[in-house]
Design an enzyme around this catalytic site. Structure first.
Site, PDB file in Angstrom:
ATOM      1  N   HIS A 173       0.855  -1.192   0.000  1.00 60.82           N
ATOM      2  CA  HIS A 173       0.000   0.000   0.000  1.00 60.82           C
ATOM      3  C   HIS A 173       0.893   1.244   0.000  1.00 60.82           C
ATOM      4  CE1 HIS A 173      -3.855  -1.968   1.825  1.00 60.82           C
ATOM      5  NE2 HIS A 173      -3.235  -2.786   0.985  1.00 60.82           N
ATOM      6  N   GLU A 187       0.911   3.846   1.843  1.00 61.72           N
ATOM      7  CA  GLU A 187       1.361   4.252   3.169  1.00 61.72           C
ATOM      8  C   GLU A 187       2.542   3.413   3.655  1.00 61.72           C
ATOM      9  OE1 GLU A 187      -3.254   4.455   3.362  1.00 61.72           O
ATOM     10  OE2 GLU A 187      -1.728   3.355   2.235  1.00 61.72           O
ATOM     11  N   CYS A 200      -6.282   1.899   5.700  1.00 58.12           N
ATOM     12  CA  CYS A 200      -6.934   0.670   6.148  1.00 58.12           C
ATOM     13  C   CYS A 200      -6.352   0.290   7.519  1.00 58.12           C
ATOM     14  CB  CYS A 200      -6.686  -0.449   5.134  1.00 58.12           C
ATOM     15  SG  CYS A 200      -4.970  -1.037   5.103  1.00 58.12           S
ATOM     16  N   CYS A 214      -2.495  -0.320   7.452  1.00 57.60           N
ATOM     17  CA  CYS A 214      -1.720   0.915   7.291  1.00 57.60           C
ATOM     18  C   CYS A 214      -1.822   1.818   8.517  1.00 57.60           C
ATOM     19  CB  CYS A 214      -2.165   1.647   6.034  1.00 57.60           C
ATOM     20  SG  CYS A 214      -1.759   0.758   4.519  1.00 57.60           S
TER      21      CYS A 214
END
Length: 147
Positions: A51, A53, A81, A84
């Site tokens: 991801h 992040e 999410c 993260c």
């Protein structure tokens, strides 16, 4: 400055979109200087943890030569999410600026709140920037995939 940094995250989201990735971008700032940028790379890397992040945190930690990102702030186009959000807290990022909420898996207050959870003792401040551009990039991406 907030809009400038969010605009850099939006540029990253647009790169993700061009690469066929879910268009999410992240930027990490320390002392008003961008030290890391990234966008989603799950499809490209065949890695569920790739991801925006997570990658930005890894890059910032490498840049600072420290896993503790004290005094850093993250600008992200979509609400993180749970994975993260937990990584943001673990890395000690002091504040997260969020472009738009995630009604399905948002973990900064919309669905669950990991960043300010007394049971987990996480306290990363979150500021909502409510950017129409962040929302529109995601809506357009998913609408095009359904056609």
């Amino acid at each position: 400055m907030k809009n400038e940094f969010l605009n850099e995250a939006i540029k990253e989201a647009k790169l993700a979109k061009k690469e066929g990735e879910v268009p999410v971008g992240a930027v990490i700032v320390k002392d008003n200087k961008i030290i890391a940028t990234s966008h989603n790379l799950k499809e490209s890397l065949k890695n569920p943890s790739a991801h925006a992040e997570i990658i930005a945190i890894e890059r910032a930690a490498k840049y600072l030569n420290n896993w503790r990102l004290n005094g850093c702030e993250m600008y992200v186009t979509l609400e993180p999410c749970p994975m993260c959000a937990a990584c943001i807290c673990q890395s000690r990022i002091s504040k997260v600026y969020v472009g738009t909420f995630d009604p399905i898996s948002g973990a900064c207050g919309s669905v669950v709140n990991i960043t300010e959870n007394d049971y987990l003792r996480y306290h990363t401040e979150v500021e909502w920037l409510y950017s129409n551009e962040c929302s529109d990039i995601l809506k357009g991406f998913f609408k095009a995939r359904r056609v």
